[in-house]
Design a protein around this motif. Structure first.
Motif, PDB file in Angstrom:
ATOM      1  N   ALA A 209      -8.820   0.289  15.814  1.00  0.00           N
ATOM      2  CA  ALA A 209      -7.668   0.080  14.928  1.00  0.00           C
ATOM      3  C   ALA A 209      -7.608   1.142  13.836  1.00  0.00           C
ATOM      4  CB  ALA A 209      -7.737  -1.321  14.309  1.00  0.00           C
ATOM      5  N   PHE A 210      -8.743   1.445  13.220  1.00  0.00           N
ATOM      6  CA  PHE A 210      -8.759   2.465  12.170  1.00  0.00           C
ATOM      7  C   PHE A 210      -8.449   3.849  12.749  1.00  0.00           C
ATOM      8  CE2 PHE A 210     -10.899  -0.650   9.480  1.00  0.00           C
ATOM      9  CZ  PHE A 210     -10.313  -0.372   8.250  1.00  0.00           C
ATOM     10  N   ALA A 211      -8.980   4.145  13.922  1.00  0.00           N
ATOM     11  CA  ALA A 211      -8.701   5.438  14.555  1.00  0.00           C
ATOM     12  C   ALA A 211      -7.220   5.566  14.907  1.00  0.00           C
ATOM     13  CB  ALA A 211      -9.564   5.612  15.804  1.00  0.00           C
ATOM     14  N   LEU A 212      -6.641   4.505  15.450  1.00  0.00           N
ATOM     15  CA  LEU A 212      -5.217   4.522  15.777  1.00  0.00           C
ATOM     16  C   LEU A 212      -4.375   4.668  14.514  1.00  0.00           C
ATOM     17  CD1 LEU A 212      -2.968   4.311  17.867  1.00  0.00           C
ATOM     18  CD2 LEU A 212      -3.121   1.818  17.658  1.00  0.00           C
ATOM     19  N   ASN A 213      -4.791   4.014  13.443  1.00  0.00           N
ATOM     20  CA  ASN A 213      -4.085   4.143  12.171  1.00  0.00           C
ATOM     21  C   ASN A 213      -4.088   5.609  11.719  1.00  0.00           C
ATOM     22  OD1 ASN A 213      -2.769   3.276   9.807  1.00  0.00           O
ATOM     23  ND2 ASN A 213      -4.717   3.172   8.726  1.00  0.00           N
ATOM     24  N   TRP A 214      -5.234   6.260  11.801  1.00  0.00           N
ATOM     25  CA  TRP A 214      -5.325   7.657  11.400  1.00  0.00           C
ATOM     26  C   TRP A 214      -4.425   8.536  12.277  1.00  0.00           C
ATOM     27  CZ3 TRP A 214      -6.791  12.283  13.579  1.00  0.00           C
ATOM     28  CH2 TRP A 214      -6.947  13.346  12.693  1.00  0.00           C
ATOM     29  N   VAL A 215      -4.444   8.301  13.588  1.00  0.00           N
ATOM     30  CA  VAL A 215      -3.624   9.098  14.509  1.00  0.00           C
ATOM     31  C   VAL A 215      -2.141   8.914  14.206  1.00  0.00           C
ATOM     32  CG1 VAL A 215      -2.906   9.303  16.927  1.00  0.00           C
ATOM     33  CG2 VAL A 215      -5.333   9.201  16.361  1.00  0.00           C
ATOM     34  N   LEU A 216      -1.718   7.676  13.973  1.00  0.00           N
ATOM     35  CA  LEU A 216      -0.303   7.438  13.685  1.00  0.00           C
ATOM     36  C   LEU A 216       0.116   8.081  12.364  1.00  0.00           C
ATOM     37  CD1 LEU A 216       0.150   3.763  14.897  1.00  0.00           C
ATOM     38  CD2 LEU A 216       1.019   5.847  15.954  1.00  0.00           C
ATOM     39  N   ILE A 217      -0.721   7.981  11.348  1.00  0.00           N
ATOM     40  CA  ILE A 217      -0.412   8.634  10.075  1.00  0.00           C
ATOM     41  C   ILE A 217      -0.360  10.156  10.275  1.00  0.00           C
ATOM     42  CG2 ILE A 217      -1.224   9.051   7.706  1.00  0.00           C
ATOM     43  CD1 ILE A 217      -0.081   6.232   8.190  1.00  0.00           C
ATOM     44  N   TYR A 218      -1.269  10.689  11.081  1.00  0.00           N
ATOM     45  CA  TYR A 218      -1.288  12.125  11.388  1.00  0.00           C
ATOM     46  C   TYR A 218       0.016  12.556  12.064  1.00  0.00           C
ATOM     47  CZ  TYR A 218      -2.534  16.474  13.756  1.00  0.00           C
ATOM     48  OH  TYR A 218      -2.547  17.750  14.224  1.00  0.00           O
TER      49      TYR A 218
ATOM     50  N   THR B   1       0.813  -1.220   0.000  1.00  0.00           N
ATOM     51  CA  THR B   1       0.000   0.000   0.000  1.00  0.00           C
ATOM     52  C   THR B   1       0.839   1.260   0.000  1.00  0.00           C
ATOM     53  OG1 THR B   1      -0.178  -0.065   2.416  1.00  0.00           O
ATOM     54  CG2 THR B   1      -1.984  -1.045   1.129  1.00  0.00           C
ATOM     55  N   GLY B   2       2.088   1.162   0.408  1.00  0.00           N
ATOM     56  CA  GLY B   2       2.956   2.333   0.400  1.00  0.00           C
ATOM     57  C   GLY B   2       2.818   3.230   1.613  1.00  0.00           C
ATOM     58  N   ILE B   3       2.127   2.766   2.640  1.00  0.00           N
ATOM     59  CA  ILE B   3       2.064   3.595   3.852  1.00  0.00           C
ATOM     60  C   ILE B   3       3.351   3.396   4.646  1.00  0.00           C
ATOM     61  CG2 ILE B   3      -0.453   3.526   3.942  1.00  0.00           C
ATOM     62  CD1 ILE B   3      -0.227   1.653   6.314  1.00  0.00           C
ATOM     63  N   ILE B   4       3.510   4.158   5.687  1.00  0.00           N
ATOM     64  CA  ILE B   4       4.725   4.107   6.488  1.00  0.00           C
ATOM     65  C   ILE B   4       4.920   2.693   7.030  1.00  0.00           C
ATOM     66  CG2 ILE B   4       5.858   5.038   8.536  1.00  0.00           C
ATOM     67  CD1 ILE B   4       4.186   7.580   8.122  1.00  0.00           C
ATOM     68  N   LEU B   5       6.096   2.123   6.750  1.00  0.00           N
ATOM     69  CA  LEU B   5       6.376   0.761   7.202  1.00  0.00           C
ATOM     70  C   LEU B   5       6.353   0.682   8.722  1.00  0.00           C
ATOM     71  CD1 LEU B   5       9.249  -0.445   4.852  1.00  0.00           C
ATOM     72  CD2 LEU B   5       6.858  -1.119   4.828  1.00  0.00           C
ATOM     73  N   GLY B   6       5.656  -0.297   9.225  1.00  0.00           N
ATOM     74  CA  GLY B   6       5.599  -0.540  10.655  1.00  0.00           C
ATOM     75  C   GLY B   6       4.288  -0.130  11.298  1.00  0.00           C
ATOM     76  N   VAL B   7       3.544   0.753  10.654  1.00  0.00           N
ATOM     77  CA  VAL B   7       2.270   1.193  11.229  1.00  0.00           C
ATOM     78  C   VAL B   7       1.287   0.028  11.252  1.00  0.00           C
ATOM     79  CG1 VAL B   7       0.272   2.699  10.894  1.00  0.00           C
ATOM     80  CG2 VAL B   7       2.574   3.620  10.631  1.00  0.00           C
ATOM     81  N   GLY B   8       1.160  -0.681  10.134  1.00  0.00           N
ATOM     82  CA  GLY B   8       0.240  -1.813  10.050  1.00  0.00           C
ATOM     83  C   GLY B   8       0.570  -2.925  11.039  1.00  0.00           C
ATOM     84  N   PRO B   9       1.843  -3.375  11.070  1.00  0.00           N
ATOM     85  CA  PRO B   9       2.171  -4.417  12.057  1.00  0.00           C
ATOM     86  C   PRO B   9       1.934  -3.981  13.495  1.00  0.00           C
ATOM     87  CG  PRO B   9       3.879  -4.315  10.387  1.00  0.00           C
ATOM     88  CD  PRO B   9       2.947  -3.162  10.137  1.00  0.00           C
ATOM     89  N   PHE B  10       2.261  -2.735  13.806  1.00  0.00           N
ATOM     90  CA  PHE B  10       2.041  -2.236  15.163  1.00  0.00           C
ATOM     91  C   PHE B  10       0.563  -2.299  15.538  1.00  0.00           C
ATOM     92  CE2 PHE B  10       1.155   1.415  18.004  1.00  0.00           C
ATOM     93  CZ  PHE B  10       1.881   0.997  19.112  1.00  0.00           C
ATOM     94  N   ILE B  11      -0.288  -1.815  14.636  1.00  0.00           N
ATOM     95  CA  ILE B  11      -1.725  -1.800  14.910  1.00  0.00           C
ATOM     96  C   ILE B  11      -2.287  -3.213  14.995  1.00  0.00           C
ATOM     97  CG2 ILE B  11      -3.970  -1.158  13.931  1.00  0.00           C
ATOM     98  CD1 ILE B  11      -2.565   1.393  12.901  1.00  0.00           C
TER      99      ILE B  11
END
Length: 170
Positions: free
Chosen positions: A121-130, A77-87
């Protein structure tokens, strides 16, 4: 009696079934289609699959498999590596704390639990990307992707239950 070579191969293939199905579904749902804004509402089959298999067959969806699947998802997906595994690892930890209760509960309670964990999980994903990317990301795609994920959960849960009953007899 020792199992034959083919029986061991069959057992390994059956054991790898949840991981393989999750990987294939994740890749399939990431195929770019020429439909505007479709990626903003495509459900997270990775989250659904990890929820189901961690709940009912944690022996076939260990932590290393969850980490690997989430890392591959991040790469694709090209998002920041590590965000998905962490969540997803936090998701699994939260789920493991309630696994004995949820595995025996009714489907509406299970769906409500999935709704809660998915939303977190989706909210945390948004916060981390933010926090990790410049600018403020739009919350609407996260909101709608969460809604579609929650909406299709029963269909995928039913499909995974069929796979579990037919291929993965305990």
């Amino acid at each position: 009696m020792n199992p034959t070579f083919w029986q061991r191969i069959d057992g390994l293939a059956r054991s790898a079934c949840p991981f393989t199905i999750t990987l294939l579904l994740t890749i399939f749902f990431l195929i770019p289609l020429q439909i505007p804004n479709l990626s903003e509402v495509v459900p997270s089959v990775l989250l659904i699959s990890v929820f189901y298999w961690t709940l009912y067959r944690p022996d076939l969806m260990p932590i290393w498999a969850v980490f690997t699947l989430a890392f591959i998802h991040d790469l694709l997906t090209g998002i920041i590596l590590g965000v998905g595994p962490f969540i997803l690892l936090l998701f699994c930890l939260a789920l493991n704390g309630q696994r004995k209760f949820l595995a025996r509960t009714s489907f509406p309670v299970l769906w409500l639990s999935f709704f809660t964990l998915s939303s977190l999980a989706f909210a945390l994903n948004w916060v981390l990307i933010y926090l990790l990317e410049p600018g403020v990301p739009d919350f609407r795609p996260v909101f709608f992707q969460n809604l579609t994920t929650i909406a299709v959960y029963p269909a995928f849960s039913w499909m995974f239950a069929l796979i579990q009953r037919s291929l993965l007899k305990s």
